[in-house]
Design a protein around this motif. Sequence first.
Motif, PDB file in Angstrom:
ATOM      1  N   HIS A 143       3.486   3.142   0.859  1.00  0.00           N
ATOM      2  CA  HIS A 143       4.253   2.938   1.770  1.00  0.00           C
ATOM      3  C   HIS A 143       3.756   3.513   3.442  1.00  0.00           C
TER       4      HIS A 143
ATOM      5  N   LYS B  80       0.339   2.694   4.403  1.00  0.00           N
ATOM      6  CA  LYS B  80       0.520   0.705   4.602  1.00  0.00           C
ATOM      7  C   LYS B  80       1.634   1.454   6.625  1.00  0.00           C
TER       8      LYS B  80
ATOM      9  N   THR C 116      -0.076   0.239   9.933  1.00  0.00           N
ATOM     10  CA  THR C 116       0.553  -1.327  10.681  1.00  0.00           C
ATOM     11  C   THR C 116       0.867  -0.774  12.110  1.00  0.00           C
TER      12      THR C 116
ATOM     13  N   GLU D 142       2.908  -7.348   5.710  1.00  0.00           N
ATOM     14  CA  GLU D 142       2.003  -6.123   4.460  1.00  0.00           C
ATOM     15  C   GLU D 142       2.657  -4.865   3.453  1.00  0.00           C
TER      16      GLU D 142
END
Length: 430
Positions: free
Chosen positions: A66, A69, A73, A348
Amino acid sequence: MTRREVAAVLLLFLIACGCARPPGSAEVPRLRPVPLDPSTRYTLRLWEFRYPVGPVLPFEEGGERHLEKLMATLAAFRQAFPNVSVEVTLLDFCEGDRQLAQALDAGDPPDVFASWWDWPLPAHELVVPVAPYLHADEHALYYPAAWGPASRQGEPVAWPRWLCPLVVAGRREVLAEVGLDVSVLWSEGWDWNDLLEAAVQACRPGARRGLHYGLVAPGGEAVLRWLVGSQGADLFTRGPELERALDWVRSAVDAGAMPTGPAADDRAVAAFVAGEAAFLLGAGPALACHLAGMPEVVLLPVPGFPGLPEVRPVAVTQLVVFRQRRFKGLEHTQAAMELARWLSRSPELFPRGSVLGVPAFQPDPSPEVRPALDALTGPATWCPGQGYSPERYRALQAARPLLAGWWAGRLSDGELVELLGQLLPDFPER
């Protein structure tokens, strides 16, 4: 020099020095959108939880993927806003609530706080409302049910992030035996008496080999929060909701349909998964997602009480923008609002495969969660109630041993109601 002259000189000195107010208490200008200065560098603090991502059970450790990701981002965000940097703090689920409460008490919360489904919308003076920063028609880009829990008096105060409908888990073969049609339950609803009757039928002697319980739950707190949440209330609501929930629990226990106490808690989920219980109440979005992947399990709507308005509970995680007591300026607040807006539109980052729900922005529901989302056409509420405050948080922490004592039989229903009322005596009536 006379006393009056001394006082006048001192007043002029304080005004000249700008010390007429205590540090950090200066009046905050009207919060409104402003352009960012491209020559100024802004540093924001983002607090996020350590979500497990991928094919892991909800009670396992995780979060590394996580974070990967999230950083990707944020790299895309930096391309759009090159003069804004973001400092990330990943919170543990067991400590994050306390850390935010302490930061709010100190007047120095993060610029953006990414809540989770057990942390409803804060009610605090340092929250920066979203409504003034919404662009034309931007409201329509999010799932309609997500805006209710993110609003106060109809005005959005936070960015919706994920929608996680609350459900009851049932054994598919048991539903057929007690005459319950899943599609009808989702389209027409059902009430707590229907669930109790089905649970009693399921565990009657000789009904099914190996089925020991009609209904199990992982603790008294989970049971009561689901029951009062289905009434649009929470544990501290002044009204009949809590007593109505307690009466139902007593009926379920007296009928032999639901075990209570620590021993029942420890075995609740395992008993349901093993086929020893017909229904499971109180499963959060992560556990519900895991159960939804089992072919023998079916997800059902949370029931309501007969004669009361229908409420479909839904947990909504949000992105809350805070200002600090030492106000950093309208441009800094604008940068924080842009970060929250960006993260709310990053599907996402949704921990698909670990959480039952969908991104609130342009949702694409999975087959497991689509019936729950389609049913959110009326009022929806998050079970613990909306409107977090430091006082409510501390009251909930103090309530947990009381709820455990009640569940174990050490407190009567009346004693629990009285003690809960003492924890938050100033909570407004419904």
